[in-house]
Design an enzyme around this catalytic site. Sequence first.
Site, mmCIF file in Angstrom:
data_model
loop_
_atom_site.group_PDB
_atom_site.id
_atom_site.type_symbol
_atom_site.label_atom_id
_atom_site.label_comp_id
_atom_site.label_asym_id
_atom_site.label_seq_id
_atom_site.Cartn_x
_atom_site.Cartn_y
_atom_site.Cartn_z
ATOM 1 C CE1 TYR A 78 -4.078 -2.011 1.335
ATOM 2 C CE2 TYR A 78 -2.261 -3.417 2.006
ATOM 3 C CZ TYR A 78 -3.604 -3.238 1.755
ATOM 4 O OH TYR A 78 -4.477 -4.287 1.924
ATOM 5 C CG HIS A 88 -8.520 0.502 -2.598
ATOM 6 N ND1 HIS A 88 -9.256 -0.453 -1.939
ATOM 7 C CD2 HIS A 88 -9.385 1.504 -2.913
ATOM 8 C CE1 HIS A 88 -10.519 -0.059 -1.853
ATOM 9 N NE2 HIS A 88 -10.620 1.134 -2.437
ATOM 10 C CE LYS A 132 -5.654 -5.767 -4.415
ATOM 11 N NZ LYS A 132 -6.123 -4.410 -4.209
#
Length: 305
Positions: free
Chosen positions: A236, A244, A275
């Site tokens: 993070y 997020h 991601k």
Amino acid sequence: MSVPDVVYLISSRNNAFIWNADDWLRLRRDHRIIGELVGSFSKSTRQEVFLGLPLLLLPEEITLLLEKKIACLVECTSLKARPDESLSRKFQEYRDKLFLEQADCLKDNRKRQLTSMMDKIVEGKKRKMLGLHTSKKNMKKPLDKKTQEAMDNIEIDPKNLLEEELAKLPKLSKNEALVQIHTAYPWSGRDDVKTVEWKYPLTSDQQLKYKVYKDLWERQYYITSGEKFGGDFLVYPGDPIMFHSQYLVQCKRKDEDIPITEIVAQCRLGCHVRKTLVFATYHEEEDKVKYQSLQWTECSVLEDS
């Protein structure tokens, strides 16, 4: 349980926990240690959405805290013994003390309330003595001269009136008192604490994971476990409460062969959860961790700055 210079990590069955709320806040705020809350709340035991203390730490977090001398790993010897009568008496004395403190606090709060409203209370008392209405609407109406003079001639001692009103305050019963639920053991002393040896990392895979975790932590990232997405770590840019995760990190040996099907599956998973998939390898000869990021449409190398 803690002293100003060091945080006590409580050892239990090859795990380490944080039971003290101040220690939990300090580790998160000052050292970017997140861990995982695993305790249930006393009034919300049948839910898994909001959890509380204790905080279970990752092995990598424990090793880092010990290496940086931020914390020490201990066990409380008294917790292994069965509670005896002296502990039961000590606990009851503590409960009685809290009850008396709450009763005094309730009385003090009521006294402050009455003191701030004493002018209105005195006026209301005078109106009752003259048989007048004491509702807010009637008290706003001006009185005739004769009635006003009669009220002015009535003398009331505010101190005595305050004592009368305080005497009407119902006594606090023990069933209504708040109960202190301890997370940390409240009666431990330094003599009760024994330092424990921490044996991690032991294997090459554990060494790899720790090197990657430490490198990411020193780059000022927040790191949590990546198990829920099939990775080793989630990374993070700031506190996970506000951000997020950006990267899903997989720790790989530099000579490890990765099947193309695994790369495709991991990339698609990373794309689906928004991601970037990152493979991290540790190079012993350089004592350096290198990263390669993979996305569904491109492949790039992370900067090592």
